[in-house]
Structures are given as C-alpha cells and as structure tokens.
Write an enzyme that holds these catalytic residues in place. Sequence first.
Site, PDB file in Angstrom:
ATOM      1  N   LYS A 110       0.831  -1.207   0.000  1.00 35.75           N
ATOM      2  CA  LYS A 110       0.000   0.000   0.000  1.00 35.75           C
ATOM      3  C   LYS A 110       0.865   1.257   0.000  1.00 35.75           C
ATOM      4  O   LYS A 110       0.551   2.228  -0.686  1.00 35.75           O
ATOM      5  CB  LYS A 110      -0.953   0.000   1.194  1.00 35.75           C
ATOM      6  CG  LYS A 110      -2.102  -0.988   1.007  1.00 35.75           C
ATOM      7  CD  LYS A 110      -2.989  -1.073   2.233  1.00 35.75           C
ATOM      8  CE  LYS A 110      -4.150  -2.027   2.005  1.00 35.75           C
ATOM      9  NZ  LYS A 110      -4.906  -2.297   3.236  1.00 35.75           N
ATOM     10  N   LYS A 190      -6.197  -8.603 -13.673  1.00 36.98           N
ATOM     11  CA  LYS A 190      -7.220  -8.839 -12.661  1.00 36.98           C
ATOM     12  C   LYS A 190      -8.072  -7.567 -12.516  1.00 36.98           C
ATOM     13  O   LYS A 190      -7.525  -6.471 -12.486  1.00 36.98           O
ATOM     14  CB  LYS A 190      -6.538  -9.151 -11.326  1.00 36.98           C
ATOM     15  CG  LYS A 190      -7.531  -9.392 -10.205  1.00 36.98           C
ATOM     16  CD  LYS A 190      -6.877  -9.338  -8.832  1.00 36.98           C
ATOM     17  CE  LYS A 190      -7.958  -9.290  -7.772  1.00 36.98           C
ATOM     18  NZ  LYS A 190      -7.535  -8.958  -6.446  1.00 36.98           N
ATOM     19  N   LYS A 193     -10.007  -1.924  -8.573  1.00 36.77           N
ATOM     20  CA  LYS A 193     -10.089  -0.468  -8.551  1.00 36.77           C
ATOM     21  C   LYS A 193      -8.715   0.149  -8.765  1.00 36.77           C
ATOM     22  O   LYS A 193      -8.576   1.191  -9.388  1.00 36.77           O
ATOM     23  CB  LYS A 193     -10.647   0.012  -7.207  1.00 36.77           C
ATOM     24  CG  LYS A 193     -12.154   0.070  -7.175  1.00 36.77           C
ATOM     25  CD  LYS A 193     -12.705  -0.031  -5.768  1.00 36.77           C
ATOM     26  CE  LYS A 193     -13.220  -1.405  -5.502  1.00 36.77           C
ATOM     27  NZ  LYS A 193     -13.638  -1.736  -4.172  1.00 36.77           N
TER      28      LYS A 193
HETATM   29  P1  ADP Z   1     -10.134  -3.911  -5.454  1.00 37.87           P
HETATM   30  O1  ADP Z   1      -9.023  -4.798  -5.968  1.00 37.87           O
HETATM   31  O2  ADP Z   1     -11.007  -3.435  -6.543  1.00 37.87           O
HETATM   32  O3  ADP Z   1      -9.623  -2.794  -4.566  1.00 37.87           O
HETATM   33  P2  ADP Z   1     -10.814  -5.193  -3.022  1.00 37.87           P
HETATM   34  O4  ADP Z   1      -9.376  -5.547  -2.827  1.00 37.87           O
HETATM   35  O5  ADP Z   1     -11.425  -4.141  -2.170  1.00 37.87           O
HETATM   36  O6  ADP Z   1     -11.050  -4.827  -4.562  1.00 37.87           O
HETATM   37  O7  ADP Z   1     -11.651  -6.545  -2.916  1.00 37.87           O
HETATM   38  C1  ADP Z   1     -12.808  -6.719  -2.160  1.00 37.87           C
HETATM   39  C2  ADP Z   1     -13.227  -8.168  -2.298  1.00 37.87           C
HETATM   40  O8  ADP Z   1     -13.531  -8.505  -3.662  1.00 37.87           O
HETATM   41  C3  ADP Z   1     -12.135  -9.147  -1.865  1.00 37.87           C
HETATM   42  O9  ADP Z   1     -12.746 -10.214  -1.161  1.00 37.87           O
HETATM   43  C4  ADP Z   1     -11.544  -9.653  -3.159  1.00 37.87           C
HETATM   44  O10 ADP Z   1     -11.054 -10.969  -3.036  1.00 37.87           O
HETATM   45  C5  ADP Z   1     -12.733  -9.588  -4.115  1.00 37.87           C
HETATM   46  N1  ADP Z   1     -12.237  -9.282  -5.459  1.00 37.87           N
HETATM   47  C6  ADP Z   1     -11.773  -8.087  -5.878  1.00 37.87           C
HETATM   48  N2  ADP Z   1     -11.413  -8.139  -7.190  1.00 37.87           N
HETATM   49  C7  ADP Z   1     -11.649  -9.394  -7.607  1.00 37.87           C
HETATM   50  C8  ADP Z   1     -11.491 -10.077  -8.868  1.00 37.87           C
HETATM   51  N3  ADP Z   1     -11.032  -9.443  -9.938  1.00 37.87           N
HETATM   52  N4  ADP Z   1     -11.834 -11.380  -8.930  1.00 37.87           N
HETATM   53  C9  ADP Z   1     -12.331 -12.026  -7.837  1.00 37.87           C
HETATM   54  N5  ADP Z   1     -12.511 -11.448  -6.630  1.00 37.87           N
HETATM   55  C10 ADP Z   1     -12.169 -10.142  -6.490  1.00 37.87           C
END
Ligand code: ADP
Length: 321
Positions: A110, A190, A193
């Site tokens: 981070k 992947k 955000k």
């Molecule tokens: P981001 O990567 O968009 O910031 P987060 O890390 O906040 O998303 O993820 C929140 C939840 O959604 C977690 O449990 C994560 O495993 C799931 N998640 C996020 N992106 C994906 C993805 N591309 N495929 C599967 N699960 C995901």
Amino acid sequence: MRTLTGLQPSGKQHLGNYFGAMRPAVELQESGEAFYFIADYHAMTSTHDPGELRENVRDLAIDFLACGLDPEKAVFWRQSDVPEVNELAWILSTVCPMGLLERCHSYKDKVARGIAPSHALFAYPVLMAADILLFDSNEVPVGDDQKQHLEVTRDLVIKMNERYGEGTLVMPEPIIREAVAKVPGLDGQKMSKSYNNTLPIFGEEKPLRKMVMKIVTDSTPVEDPKPVEGSVILQLYKLLASDADYQAMVADHQAGGTGYGDFKKRLWEAYWEFFAPMRARRAEIAADPASVDQVLAAGAARARQEAAVVLDRVRATVGLR
Ligand code: ADP
Ligand code: TRP
C-alpha cells in the site's frame, strides 16, 4: 458455526467484488450464523474525506442489500457502530510483536502505491484481528490477498491464550476463496479499482455500455476464427450468461465469421440482464434511505450484544476488572 467477514467501503463495487466476495457471502448466509460488516475504520487508512467515507459506506450497504444480503438471516453492521473493537485491538496490540507486523506485505504494497505510511496502516492487521476475535468467529471467508492477515490473527490467538489461558480467544479458520477464479478486468489484468479496469455492477446504462464496447481485443479479421483461450469477453460472458449461450459464443469464436463488436453486444446484453433484478431492488432501497439506517442500526445492536460477551470475558482475563 459463525462466519464473519468485513468489506472495505472503497468506491464502486465491480464484477470482481460481486463474484469474488458479495455473492459468496450471500450464499453463506443460508447456512450457520453470518456476521458481515462494513469496515469503515479500516477505510480511514486511505480516505480522509468525511463526505467520501460516508457516501462509500452508504453505497456499499445499499449495494450489498440489493445483491441479496438478507438482514433477517445475516447480522449486518457498520464497524464504527461497535467501537468496542478498538479496545480489543489495543489489548491484542500489547501482545503483538513488531516483527509480526513488519513482515506483512500489504503494508509495504500500500505504501508503494502511494498510501500514507501511518501508524493505522501499519497496525491494520491488529484491528482486523480484533474484528474477527471480538465475535468468537469460527470461519472467515476472504480473498487470498488477506491470507497473511488471518495468519497474524491466528498468531495473536496463540499469544493471548498462552499468556492468559486457553479459551481466552477462539481460533478462527480462514476460508480462502481461491476457488473463485479471478475476474478479469477490461484490459485483461485482474479486475481491480487500483488498475482502473473495472466494470461496476451498478451505474448508468450508456457509460456502462460504452465500457463494454471498449474492451480491448486483438485484430483478427471478422471472417477468421477468434482465440478462445484468454478472451476477456468469454470469461466475463461465462459468469453472466446461461451455459447454452456461453457455449454458443465459444462455437462462434471457433467458427469465425462473427466480429468482436457482435460478441461485445451479446456480453453487454447478458450483463445488463444479469443485474436487472438487483438494479430494481437497488432503486427501491436507495429511495428509502431510512430503511438502510434501520438495518445497520439493528445489526449494530445485535453485534454489540455479542461483542460485549467476548469483551467482558477478555477484560476479566487480562486483569482490567
Ligand atoms: P479492489 O481490488 O477493486 O480494490 P478489493 O481488494 O477491495 O477490490 O476486494 C474486495 C473483495 O472482492 C475481496 O474479497 C476480493 O477478493 C474480491 N475481489 C476483488 N477483485 C476481484 C477479482 N477481480 N476477482 C475475484 N474477486 C475479487
Ligand atoms: N481487510 C479486508 C479487506 O481489505 C477487510 C476486513 C477488515 C476484513 N476486517 C476484516 C475481512 C475482518 C475479514 C475479517 O478486504
């Protein structure tokens, strides 16, 4: 069996969040006790805009309810409505070796992404451990990026139980959702955000349609067969369309004669239709903001009752009473 998980309110929910976290959580509420909360204290490690924080919490609550979270079946609350979690975090931090946190890669990741290296960001895993342990949680479903935080939690249980006696805290088991394939983003990485490649689950029709139509594809001529392996369109379509429609699109890729524009159009239709019932539900919920406050208040009251039992036990054990 008590299942607990937290979701960070950090902007618009996308297909990755839906298939990776929200839908599995909704399925889990059918069996055992489901405890779900919106991790707004955690979000403060990266958001210092009060308006944005409030809006993100509200949006996530509405999205989650629209996607099937049933407050009759699951306890659903906002983390900061149960401030007792901070007391447990403090107690845990007194037995938490610095080295345990120094090894956590999410802190370094981070900071590398530009998030300010605050004490809270460093201590984030301790608060997360408190979230879990304050409710005697048995199972914690999380994405594999949270694996290390669960290890920290389990280490803290061992430390507390060694120092203060077996049974002080309950050992949780991580349920790592590796089985859920990673949902690809519009650029093939992947969906996340942080990569700016997401397809939100809710939004205005026109801009969303545009996003689908802009998915990056190769330059295979219309008449030629298209690669099936690694196709973002097909991977997303598989999640959103019926099996028969998916198989038909695979066959059309292999046969040639269909352009990417047509595949994207089919993907768009499947996506728009898939979320139609949830969109309708979302509009209803959003029109009645008081109902959301009510759900969160009732959830917090229930969560506080449970938390009080554990915190009382811990306070007595460590000598605070
Ligand atoms: P981001 O990567 O968009 O910031 P987060 O890390 O906040 O998303 O993820 C929140 C939840 O959604 C977690 O449990 C994560 O495993 C799931 N998640 C996020 N992106 C994906 C993805 N591309 N495929 C599967 N699960 C995901
Ligand atoms: N750290 C988690 C994430 O970023 C959110 C979270 C906070 C959480 N507290 C938790 C998840 C407790 C499970 C249990 O996704």
